[in-house]
Design an enzyme around this catalytic site. Structure first.
Site, PDB file in Angstrom:
ATOM      1  N   HIS A  60      20.074 -17.576   3.982  1.00  0.00           N
ATOM      2  CA  HIS A  60      18.721 -17.191   3.593  1.00  0.00           C
ATOM      3  C   HIS A  60      18.837 -16.017   2.629  1.00  0.00           C
ATOM      4  O   HIS A  60      19.575 -15.064   2.883  1.00  0.00           O
ATOM      5  CB  HIS A  60      17.934 -16.802   4.850  1.00  0.00           C
ATOM      6  CG  HIS A  60      16.645 -16.122   4.542  1.00  0.00           C
ATOM      7  ND1 HIS A  60      15.781 -16.569   3.573  1.00  0.00           N
ATOM      8  CD2 HIS A  60      16.069 -15.000   5.068  1.00  0.00           C
ATOM      9  CE1 HIS A  60      14.741 -15.767   3.519  1.00  0.00           C
ATOM     10  NE2 HIS A  60      14.889 -14.803   4.408  1.00  0.00           N
ATOM     11  N   ASN A  68      12.993 -13.027  -2.047  1.00  0.00           N
ATOM     12  CA  ASN A  68      13.013 -13.666  -0.723  1.00  0.00           C
ATOM     13  C   ASN A  68      11.806 -14.603  -0.623  1.00  0.00           C
ATOM     14  O   ASN A  68      10.661 -14.146  -0.642  1.00  0.00           O
ATOM     15  CB  ASN A  68      12.954 -12.560   0.343  1.00  0.00           C
ATOM     16  CG  ASN A  68      12.888 -13.096   1.767  1.00  0.00           C
ATOM     17  OD1 ASN A  68      12.652 -14.280   1.994  1.00  0.00           O
ATOM     18  ND2 ASN A  68      13.085 -12.219   2.723  1.00  0.00           N
ATOM     19  N   CYS A 104      11.501 -17.054   8.247  1.00  0.00           N
ATOM     20  CA  CYS A 104      12.609 -17.350   7.320  1.00  0.00           C
ATOM     21  C   CYS A 104      13.584 -18.381   7.875  1.00  0.00           C
ATOM     22  O   CYS A 104      14.353 -18.978   7.129  1.00  0.00           O
ATOM     23  CB  CYS A 104      13.350 -16.071   6.976  1.00  0.00           C
ATOM     24  SG  CYS A 104      12.258 -14.809   6.325  1.00  0.00           S
TER      25      CYS A 104
HETATM   26  C1  LIG Z   1      13.748  -3.186   2.632  1.00  0.00           C
HETATM   27  C2  LIG Z   1      15.144  -2.817   2.153  1.00  0.00           C
HETATM   28  C3  LIG Z   1      15.389  -3.381   0.756  1.00  0.00           C
HETATM   29  C4  LIG Z   1      15.248  -1.301   2.075  1.00  0.00           C
HETATM   30  O1  LIG Z   1      16.548  -0.935   1.643  1.00  0.00           O
HETATM   31  P1  LIG Z   1      17.354   0.225   2.416  1.00  0.00           P
HETATM   32  O2  LIG Z   1      18.630   0.417   1.726  1.00  0.00           O
HETATM   33  O3  LIG Z   1      17.371  -0.172   3.865  1.00  0.00           O
HETATM   34  O4  LIG Z   1      16.424   1.482   2.145  1.00  0.00           O
HETATM   35  P2  LIG Z   1      15.723   2.444   3.210  1.00  0.00           P
HETATM   36  O5  LIG Z   1      14.605   1.729   3.890  1.00  0.00           O
HETATM   37  O6  LIG Z   1      16.775   3.084   4.045  1.00  0.00           O
HETATM   38  O7  LIG Z   1      15.097   3.529   2.248  1.00  0.00           O
HETATM   39  C5  LIG Z   1      15.889   4.425   1.491  1.00  0.00           C
HETATM   40  C6  LIG Z   1      14.976   5.273   0.625  1.00  0.00           C
HETATM   41  O8  LIG Z   1      14.457   4.458  -0.452  1.00  0.00           O
HETATM   42  C7  LIG Z   1      13.035   4.566  -0.484  1.00  0.00           C
HETATM   43  N1  LIG Z   1      12.482   3.300  -0.966  1.00  0.00           N
HETATM   44  C8  LIG Z   1      12.035   2.246  -0.226  1.00  0.00           C
HETATM   45  N2  LIG Z   1      11.612   1.286  -1.055  1.00  0.00           N
HETATM   46  C9  LIG Z   1      11.795   1.726  -2.317  1.00  0.00           C
HETATM   47  C10 LIG Z   1      11.545   1.176  -3.580  1.00  0.00           C
HETATM   48  N3  LIG Z   1      11.029  -0.047  -3.740  1.00  0.00           N
HETATM   49  N4  LIG Z   1      11.864   1.918  -4.664  1.00  0.00           N
HETATM   50  C11 LIG Z   1      12.389   3.143  -4.554  1.00  0.00           C
HETATM   51  N5  LIG Z   1      12.637   3.720  -3.370  1.00  0.00           N
HETATM   52  C12 LIG Z   1      12.348   3.021  -2.268  1.00  0.00           C
HETATM   53  C13 LIG Z   1      12.636   4.887   0.937  1.00  0.00           C
HETATM   54  O9  LIG Z   1      11.367   5.502   0.941  1.00  0.00           O
HETATM   55  C14 LIG Z   1      13.749   5.811   1.361  1.00  0.00           C
HETATM   56  O10 LIG Z   1      13.489   7.077   0.836  1.00  0.00           O
HETATM   57  P3  LIG Z   1      13.774   8.400   1.717  1.00  0.00           P
HETATM   58  O11 LIG Z   1      15.267   8.382   1.968  1.00  0.00           O
HETATM   59  O12 LIG Z   1      13.316   9.483   0.815  1.00  0.00           O
HETATM   60  O13 LIG Z   1      12.968   8.217   2.952  1.00  0.00           O
HETATM   61  C15 LIG Z   1      16.242  -3.365   3.130  1.00  0.00           C
HETATM   62  O14 LIG Z   1      16.216  -2.611   4.325  1.00  0.00           O
HETATM   63  C16 LIG Z   1      16.044  -4.815   3.463  1.00  0.00           C
HETATM   64  O15 LIG Z   1      16.228  -5.691   2.635  1.00  0.00           O
HETATM   65  N6  LIG Z   1      15.717  -5.127   4.745  1.00  0.00           N
HETATM   66  C17 LIG Z   1      15.462  -6.454   5.215  1.00  0.00           C
HETATM   67  C18 LIG Z   1      14.271  -7.031   4.527  1.00  0.00           C
HETATM   68  C19 LIG Z   1      13.372  -7.843   5.402  1.00  0.00           C
HETATM   69  O16 LIG Z   1      12.932  -7.423   6.434  1.00  0.00           O
HETATM   70  N7  LIG Z   1      13.053  -9.062   4.953  1.00  0.00           N
HETATM   71  C20 LIG Z   1      12.133  -9.883   5.646  1.00  0.00           C
HETATM   72  C21 LIG Z   1      12.754 -10.691   6.703  1.00  0.00           C
HETATM   73  S1  LIG Z   1      13.828 -11.925   6.100  1.00  0.00           S
END
Ligand SMILES: CC(C)(COP(=O)(O)OP(=O)(O)OC[C@H]1O[C@@H](n2cnc3c(N)ncnc32)[C@H](O)[C@@H]1OP(=O)(O)O)[C@@H](O)C(=O)NCCC(=O)NCCS
Length: 337
Positions: free
Chosen positions: A264, A294, A123
């Site tokens: 980004h 993204n 990224c």
């Molecule tokens: C991936 C991302 C959107 C997840 O959001 P978050 O708020 O961190 O959510 P969490 O991972 O803590 O998950 C919370 C809950 O939602 C659930 N969940 C994950 N994806 C889900 C989806 N698409 N729909 C519904 N629920 C979802 C999880 O299973 C978890 O459930 P649990 O509490 O029962 O275990 C966020 O962490 C993110 O954007 N991270 C960076 C992304 C990245 O790496 N990008 C690439 C590099 S640039």
């Protein structure tokens, strides 16, 4: 040898002479995703800010998108393709293992005087590319460097994994960095960093030399992107905040001097959290992740092109672009227009 290569002229600036972007017409909405994985429009919107992503068809590739963006940038800059000295394509989804995507662009746009290579910084690829372009321009070595961020992430996205498949989209953005003697504008500063020890946070394990195509994979899903979302989230906020402070200090600017923050587009919540910590001024933060998801290396140049083509960025404005991604890598670029 290209004759232009010998004309050194220091004390010049590196300005943005033109930009262009391209996304495939096909889309994938949150509603579409609810039919593929256990998710909802409400969850995706509140957790990421994304509403829709553009998805390449079988015939659309990283090079076709990069070529379309490159042609638009050339037209905007009113340049002949033969004026381009170097083409850098930042991508983690190249056209093929080799030759580089940049060579496909060079051929397709008729940039016969340019050398061309791909850059893999996930990224952060576009801002890494801007650092390289700035060096070649401000030493006087080159007149025009084309920097492209282009991705077809949908081709390495696991549509069984609800954590990652909601995030990614396809697209390309291109800029032409040009030598200028026209006052104190252009790229003011750039920074770039890496921490290879964090490679496990975001990766795609197959098919490199560690997991070659000639050997069976330990797991078939190794062909897809793998992310540790929570870990990346926290690191991204920290690094983006640090970089903005570093850029402001090095450029002798206050936070209020930043007219446009173009980060980004990885998650609207990450961007909002960064903006809040920095107390960026109202209206300065640009978010278009709702429309594209993204798009990795393509996200900043697509956003920059939107800001330029809609007139959001005005002459004299200071723009700070910052990225964080796989590697781990991070980098930023400050430009005065
Ligand atoms: C991936 C991302 C959107 C997840 O959001 P978050 O708020 O961190 O959510 P969490 O991972 O803590 O998950 C919370 C809950 O939602 C659930 N969940 C994950 N994806 C889900 C989806 N698409 N729909 C519904 N629920 C979802 C999880 O299973 C978890 O459930 P649990 O509490 O029962 O275990 C966020 O962490 C993110 O954007 N991270 C960076 C992304 C990245 O790496 N990008 C690439 C590099 S640039």
């Amino acid at each position: 040898m290209n004759k232009k290569e010998v004309s050194f002229s220091p004390n010049c600036n590196a300005i943005i002479a033109g930009s262009g972007s391209a996304v495939p017409p096909g889309t994938l909405t949150n509603e579409d995703l609810t039919k593929i994985v256990d998710t909802s429009d409400e969850w995706i919107t509140t957790r990421t800010g994304i509403k829709v992503r553009h998805i390449a068809s079988e015939k659309e590739t990283t090079a076709t998108l990069a070529i379309e963006a490159a042609k638009k940038a050339l037209a905007k800059a009113q340049l002949d393709p033969l004026d381009i000295d170097l083409i850098i394509v930042a991508t983690v989804t190249p056209e093929m293992v080799f030759p580089s995507t940049a060579c496909f662009v060079q051929d397709a746009i008729g940039a016969g005087n340019a050398w061309a290579f791909d850059l893999n910084a996930a990224c952060s690829g576009f801002v890494y590319g801007m650092m390289i372009a700035q060096q070649f321009i401000t030493t006087g070595r080159y007149n025009n460097v084309m920097v492209i961020g282009a991705e077809t992430l949908s081709k390495i996205t696991d549509y069984k994994d609800r954590q990652s498949c909601i995030l990614f989209g396809d697209g390309a953005g291109a800029v032409i960095v040009q030598k200028s003697f026209d006052g104190p504008k252009g790229i003011l500063y750039g920074c770039a960093s890496a921490d290879g020890s964090g490679w496990t946070s975001i990766n795609c394990l197959a098919y490199g030399s560690r997991n070659p195509v000639s050997q069976p994979l330990e797991h078939p899903d190794m062909v897809f992107m793998n992310i540790n979302g929570r870990e990346v989230y926290q690191l991204a906020v920290r690094r983006l905040v640090e970089m903005v402070y570093d850029c402001a200090e090095k450029c002798n600017l206050t936070i209020d001097d930043i007219d446009h923050f173009i980060p980004h587009q990885m998650n609207a919540r990450i961007i909002e959290s960064v903006a809040k910590r920095l107390k960026l001024k109202d209206g300065s933060v640009f978010i278009n992740i709702d429309k594209y998801g993204n798009t990795s290396a393509a996200s900043i140049p697509i956003a920059l092109d939107e800001c330029l083509s809609t007139g959001r960025i005005k002459t004299g404005d200071v723009v700070l672009m910052a990225a964080f991604g796989g590697g781990l890598t991070w980098g930023a670029s400050v430009i005065q227009f």
